[in-house]
Design a protein around this motif. Structure first.
Motif, PDB file in Angstrom:
ATOM      1  N   ARG A  91      11.851  48.644   7.534  1.00 38.17           N
ATOM      2  CA  ARG A  91      13.191  48.099   7.801  1.00 38.17           C
ATOM      3  C   ARG A  91      14.235  49.196   7.980  1.00 38.17           C
ATOM      4  O   ARG A  91      15.372  48.889   8.309  1.00 38.17           O
ATOM      5  N   ASN A  92      13.855  50.450   7.697  1.00 42.29           N
ATOM      6  CA  ASN A  92      14.802  51.567   7.703  1.00 42.29           C
ATOM      7  C   ASN A  92      16.020  51.212   6.858  1.00 42.29           C
ATOM      8  O   ASN A  92      17.162  51.357   7.274  1.00 42.29           O
ATOM      9  N   SER A  93      15.743  50.739   5.665  1.00 38.36           N
ATOM     10  CA  SER A  93      16.783  50.286   4.756  1.00 38.36           C
ATOM     11  C   SER A  93      16.964  51.289   3.618  1.00 38.36           C
ATOM     12  O   SER A  93      16.382  52.377   3.632  1.00 38.36           O
ATOM     13  N   VAL A  94      17.776  50.913   2.641  1.00 34.15           N
ATOM     14  CA  VAL A  94      18.084  51.773   1.494  1.00 34.15           C
ATOM     15  C   VAL A  94      18.043  50.930   0.227  1.00 34.15           C
ATOM     16  O   VAL A  94      18.556  49.808   0.203  1.00 34.15           O
ATOM     17  N   LEU A  95      17.418  51.475  -0.809  1.00 39.00           N
ATOM     18  CA  LEU A  95      17.476  50.877  -2.138  1.00 39.00           C
ATOM     19  C   LEU A  95      18.497  51.629  -2.968  1.00 39.00           C
ATOM     20  O   LEU A  95      18.513  52.861  -2.958  1.00 39.00           O
ATOM     21  N   VAL A  96      19.325  50.898  -3.653  1.00 33.17           N
ATOM     22  CA  VAL A  96      20.232  51.497  -4.630  1.00 33.17           C
ATOM     23  C   VAL A  96      19.564  51.329  -5.985  1.00 33.17           C
ATOM     24  O   VAL A  96      19.077  50.245  -6.322  1.00 33.17           O
ATOM     25  N   ILE A  97      19.531  52.406  -6.747  1.00 31.10           N
ATOM     26  CA  ILE A  97      18.842  52.446  -8.033  1.00 31.10           C
ATOM     27  C   ILE A  97      19.864  52.485  -9.152  1.00 31.10           C
ATOM     28  O   ILE A  97      20.754  53.346  -9.150  1.00 31.10           O
ATOM     29  N   ARG A  98      19.769  51.557 -10.081  1.00 29.39           N
ATOM     30  CA  ARG A  98      20.643  51.585 -11.256  1.00 29.39           C
ATOM     31  C   ARG A  98      19.793  51.818 -12.494  1.00 29.39           C
ATOM     32  O   ARG A  98      19.023  50.937 -12.905  1.00 29.39           O
TER      33      ARG A  98
END
Length: 106
Positions: A91-98
């Protein structure tokens, strides 16, 4: 290198109880610091840059899974944390990590 060898090269993550994952502001998963998930937690935490995993970081992460990557590709669903990274790249996406700190603050 094997998964075990790669994990040995990563910083410890005992100070974390979990990582909460978000994509486009929506919850995308949670990785607990417990047997069966602790290795993925360390990998995701190690490759995240400024709290984010983009396609490039996901490729680095996949390389750290060693022999588990081929198994995940041959058996979709068996390794959901690898599946998530493969889908992120597609998806050429981004995960934000908390990060969720461990209760004892270790």
């Amino acid at each position: 290198m094997s998964f075990t060898e790669n994990l040995a090269s990563l910083p410890p993550a005992g100070h974390l109880a979990a990582l909460e994952l978000f994509e486009h502001g929506e919850p995308a998963g949670r990785i607990e610091n417990r047997p069966g998930q602790a290795g993925s937690l360390r990998i995701y935490h190690a490759v995240a840059v400024n709290g984010r995993i983009d396609a490039e970081a996901a490729r680095r992460a996949l390389g750290l899974y060693g022999e588990h990557l081929a198994d995940a590709e041959a058996n979709p669903g068996r390794h959901p944390n690898i599946d998530r990274l493969l889908a992120l790249i597609r998806r050429n996406s981004v995960l934000v990590i908390r990060p969720v700190p461990a209760a004892d603050g270790a």
